[in-house]
Write a protein that holds these residues in place. Structure first.
Motif, PDB file in Angstrom:
ATOM      1  N   LYS A  22     106.484  76.707  28.853  1.00  0.00           N
ATOM      2  CA  LYS A  22     106.597  78.170  28.779  1.00  0.00           C
ATOM      3  C   LYS A  22     106.415  78.805  30.154  1.00  0.00           C
ATOM      4  N   ARG A  23     105.445  78.293  30.913  1.00  0.00           N
ATOM      5  CA  ARG A  23     105.149  78.862  32.237  1.00  0.00           C
ATOM      6  C   ARG A  23     106.353  78.788  33.158  1.00  0.00           C
ATOM      7  N   TYR A  24     107.123  77.691  33.048  1.00  0.00           N
ATOM      8  CA  TYR A  24     108.266  77.492  33.939  1.00  0.00           C
ATOM      9  C   TYR A  24     109.604  77.748  33.243  1.00  0.00           C
ATOM     10  N   HIS A  25     109.555  78.443  32.111  1.00  0.00           N
ATOM     11  CA  HIS A  25     110.760  78.880  31.389  1.00  0.00           C
ATOM     12  C   HIS A  25     111.707  77.715  31.083  1.00  0.00           C
ATOM     13  N   VAL A  26     111.152  76.658  30.558  1.00  0.00           N
ATOM     14  CA  VAL A  26     111.943  75.475  30.221  1.00  0.00           C
ATOM     15  C   VAL A  26     112.553  75.644  28.836  1.00  0.00           C
ATOM     16  N   ASP A  27     113.842  75.391  28.724  1.00  0.00           N
ATOM     17  CA  ASP A  27     114.520  75.366  27.422  1.00  0.00           C
ATOM     18  C   ASP A  27     114.196  74.021  26.778  1.00  0.00           C
ATOM     19  N   MET A  28     113.323  74.043  25.784  1.00  0.00           N
ATOM     20  CA  MET A  28     112.807  72.800  25.221  1.00  0.00           C
ATOM     21  C   MET A  28     113.886  71.970  24.546  1.00  0.00           C
ATOM     22  N   LEU A 193     122.162  71.438  20.658  1.00  0.00           N
ATOM     23  CA  LEU A 193     122.235  72.062  21.982  1.00  0.00           C
ATOM     24  C   LEU A 193     123.635  72.615  22.243  1.00  0.00           C
ATOM     25  N   ALA A 194     124.675  71.869  21.862  1.00  0.00           N
ATOM     26  CA  ALA A 194     126.051  72.325  22.050  1.00  0.00           C
ATOM     27  C   ALA A 194     126.311  73.611  21.278  1.00  0.00           C
ATOM     28  N   ILE A 195     125.798  73.671  20.049  1.00  0.00           N
ATOM     29  CA  ILE A 195     125.950  74.886  19.231  1.00  0.00           C
ATOM     30  C   ILE A 195     125.238  76.061  19.897  1.00  0.00           C
ATOM     31  N   LYS A 196     124.043  75.813  20.410  1.00  0.00           N
ATOM     32  CA  LYS A 196     123.259  76.865  21.063  1.00  0.00           C
ATOM     33  C   LYS A 196     123.974  77.387  22.305  1.00  0.00           C
ATOM     34  N   ILE A 197     124.568  76.478  23.080  1.00  0.00           N
ATOM     35  CA  ILE A 197     125.300  76.883  24.282  1.00  0.00           C
ATOM     36  C   ILE A 197     126.575  77.639  23.900  1.00  0.00           C
ATOM     37  N   ALA A 198     127.279  77.137  22.879  1.00  0.00           N
ATOM     38  CA  ALA A 198     128.524  77.777  22.440  1.00  0.00           C
ATOM     39  C   ALA A 198     128.292  79.203  21.956  1.00  0.00           C
ATOM     40  N   ARG A 199     127.147  79.436  21.354  1.00  0.00           N
ATOM     41  CA  ARG A 199     126.827  80.773  20.843  1.00  0.00           C
ATOM     42  C   ARG A 199     126.224  81.680  21.907  1.00  0.00           C
ATOM     43  N   GLY A 200     126.050  81.157  23.105  1.00  0.00           N
ATOM     44  CA  GLY A 200     125.560  81.973  24.206  1.00  0.00           C
ATOM     45  C   GLY A 200     124.059  82.174  24.240  1.00  0.00           C
ATOM     46  N   TYR A 201     123.304  81.374  23.469  1.00  0.00           N
ATOM     47  CA  TYR A 201     121.850  81.521  23.454  1.00  0.00           C
ATOM     48  C   TYR A 201     121.189  80.887  24.677  1.00  0.00           C
ATOM     49  N   LYS A 203     122.249  78.431  28.578  1.00  0.00           N
ATOM     50  CA  LYS A 203     123.262  77.894  29.470  1.00  0.00           C
ATOM     51  C   LYS A 203     122.841  76.499  29.922  1.00  0.00           C
ATOM     52  N   PHE A 204     123.842  75.658  30.115  1.00  0.00           N
ATOM     53  CA  PHE A 204     123.553  74.312  30.599  1.00  0.00           C
ATOM     54  C   PHE A 204     122.911  74.394  31.974  1.00  0.00           C
ATOM     55  N   SER A 205     121.853  73.608  32.161  1.00  0.00           N
ATOM     56  CA  SER A 205     121.118  73.635  33.419  1.00  0.00           C
ATOM     57  C   SER A 205     120.814  72.208  33.862  1.00  0.00           C
ATOM     58  N   PHE A 206     121.283  71.829  35.042  1.00  0.00           N
ATOM     59  CA  PHE A 206     121.055  70.468  35.537  1.00  0.00           C
ATOM     60  C   PHE A 206     119.565  70.145  35.699  1.00  0.00           C
ATOM     61  N   PRO A 207     118.738  71.086  36.190  1.00  0.00           N
ATOM     62  CA  PRO A 207     117.301  70.774  36.308  1.00  0.00           C
ATOM     63  C   PRO A 207     116.671  70.361  34.972  1.00  0.00           C
ATOM     64  N   HIS A 208     117.229  70.852  33.862  1.00  0.00           N
ATOM     65  CA  HIS A 208     116.685  70.471  32.561  1.00  0.00           C
ATOM     66  C   HIS A 208     116.914  68.988  32.265  1.00  0.00           C
ATOM     67  N   ILE A 209     117.960  68.429  32.856  1.00  0.00           N
ATOM     68  CA  ILE A 209     118.186  66.986  32.689  1.00  0.00           C
ATOM     69  C   ILE A 209     117.042  66.214  33.334  1.00  0.00           C
ATOM     70  N   LEU A 210     116.649  66.628  34.543  1.00  0.00           N
ATOM     71  CA  LEU A 210     115.553  65.968  35.246  1.00  0.00           C
ATOM     72  C   LEU A 210     114.235  66.145  34.503  1.00  0.00           C
ATOM     73  N   ILE A 211     114.023  67.355  33.975  1.00  0.00           N
ATOM     74  CA  ILE A 211     112.804  67.606  33.200  1.00  0.00           C
ATOM     75  C   ILE A 211     112.796  66.741  31.941  1.00  0.00           C
ATOM     76  N   GLY A 212     113.952  66.669  31.284  1.00  0.00           N
ATOM     77  CA  GLY A 212     114.061  65.858  30.073  1.00  0.00           C
ATOM     78  C   GLY A 212     113.849  64.382  30.345  1.00  0.00           C
ATOM     79  N   TRP A 213     114.384  63.913  31.477  1.00  0.00           N
ATOM     80  CA  TRP A 213     114.183  62.500  31.837  1.00  0.00           C
ATOM     81  C   TRP A 213     112.703  62.220  32.105  1.00  0.00           C
ATOM     82  N   SER A 214     112.027  63.145  32.769  1.00  0.00           N
ATOM     83  CA  SER A 214     110.591  62.972  33.025  1.00  0.00           C
ATOM     84  C   SER A 214     109.816  62.933  31.717  1.00  0.00           C
ATOM     85  N   LEU A 215     110.172  63.844  30.810  1.00  0.00           N
ATOM     86  CA  LEU A 215     109.541  63.870  29.495  1.00  0.00           C
ATOM     87  C   LEU A 215     109.819  62.569  28.748  1.00  0.00           C
TER      88      LEU A 215
END
Length: 287
Positions: A22-28, A193-201, A203-215
């Motif tokens: 939440k602090r770093y506005h991560v799309d979970m 995630l694809a549905i969420k992006i398609a509906r505009g809720y 946006k795809f973010s490359f840093p989230h890939i790195l965060i997800g890999w760390s998780l």
């Protein structure tokens, strides 16, 4: 004991990352999706799953796990955000009661008085752990926090039952089943995630890939070291079981209190103590 310590640390690291989201506005949802992608890769590289005929595989269990794992991960993230690491870890660890109760109702296993006592203490611990006033995060009422903790308690218990059923199915190696489950979990979360992006809720973010890999590395490390601990201490399963669950609660409590300044009432502190007592009693009764 080193493997147990590493498993405990990985488990708590996951909780800490969810707390910081939440602090770093991560799309979970994005982080959770890519978390499963690295879990797939690590399972393939480290466990080297053996491919056999899947004709009679327990696909119903695979499908249920593929849906439940990412769904509950989202709830877990919200629970850590709104109720804190301490309460979430207690609810997650005490979910072991669900398979115990299921063994009684479904498989006719007769628990002894000691195990029943441990279960009762555990339910009291959960009751005491609920933030009846404002939660540690200050953004959810007692009822909202109670609902998150209840979903985690029941959901983790169901997942435990499903994994036990998968492990008991000896025709398919467990590591192969684990690989299939991770693939299904990734597919389900990617579709969401694809549905969420398609509906505009979002946006795809490359840093989230790195965060997800760390998780995913921390999440997979928890599984890997837990399995290694059981292999190393094959004749002491009770030691692994109790040390793992108690270690997560103790370390999670320390980090929650001293790092994130989570507020626990006297009743909540009693809940932490009772959770540890419950795990000790159930472990002793089971072995």
């Amino acid at each position: 004991m080193l493997y147990i310590l590493l498993s405990v640390c990985c488990s708590v690291i996951v909780s800490v990352m969810l707390k910081l989201a939440k602090r770093y506005h991560v799309d979970m949802l994005q982080a959770i999706t890519w978390n499963y992608s690295v879990a797939i890769a690590l399972t393939w590289v480290i466990f080297r799953p053996h491919w056999v005929s899947l004709q009679s595989a327990p696909f119903a269990n695979y499908a249920a796990l593929g849906i439940l794992l990412p769904s509950l991960f989202v709830i877990l993230a919200r629970s850590v955000r709104h109720t804190g690491i301490v309460r979430t870890d207690i609810s997650q660890r005490l979910s072991l009661f669900i398979p115990i109760v299921a063994a009684y109702w479904i498989f006719g296993d007769q628990p002894g008085m000691l195990k029943i006592t441990g279960i009762i203490i555990g339910f009291v611990a959960i009751f005491c752990s609920i933030p009846w006033g404002k939660s540690g995060g200050g953004s959810k009422s007692g009822f909202g926090a109670w609902l998150y903790l209840l979903i985690i308690f029941v959901g983790m218990g169901i997942i435990d039952i499903l994994f036990k059923n998968v492990a008991a199915y000896k025709v398919i190696p467990y590591t192969t089943s684990l690989f299939i489950v991770f693939v299904l979990a990734f597919v389900v979360s990617f579709i969401l995630l694809a549905i969420k992006i398609a509906r505009g809720y979002t946006k795809f973010s490359f840093p989230h890939i790195l965060i997800g890999w760390s998780l995913g590395i921390a999440n997979f490390g928890n599984i890997l070291f837990y399995i290694k601990a059981h292999q190393t201490l094959a004749k002491q399963p009770s030691t692994v079981f109790s040390a793992m669950n108690m270690g997560v609660i103790v370390l999670g409590t320390l980090i929650g209190l001293f790092v994130f300044k989570e507020k626990l009432s006297t009743l909540n502190k009693v809940g932490v103590f009772l959770a540890l007592v419950s795990i000790i009693v159930i472990t002793y009764s089971s072995y």
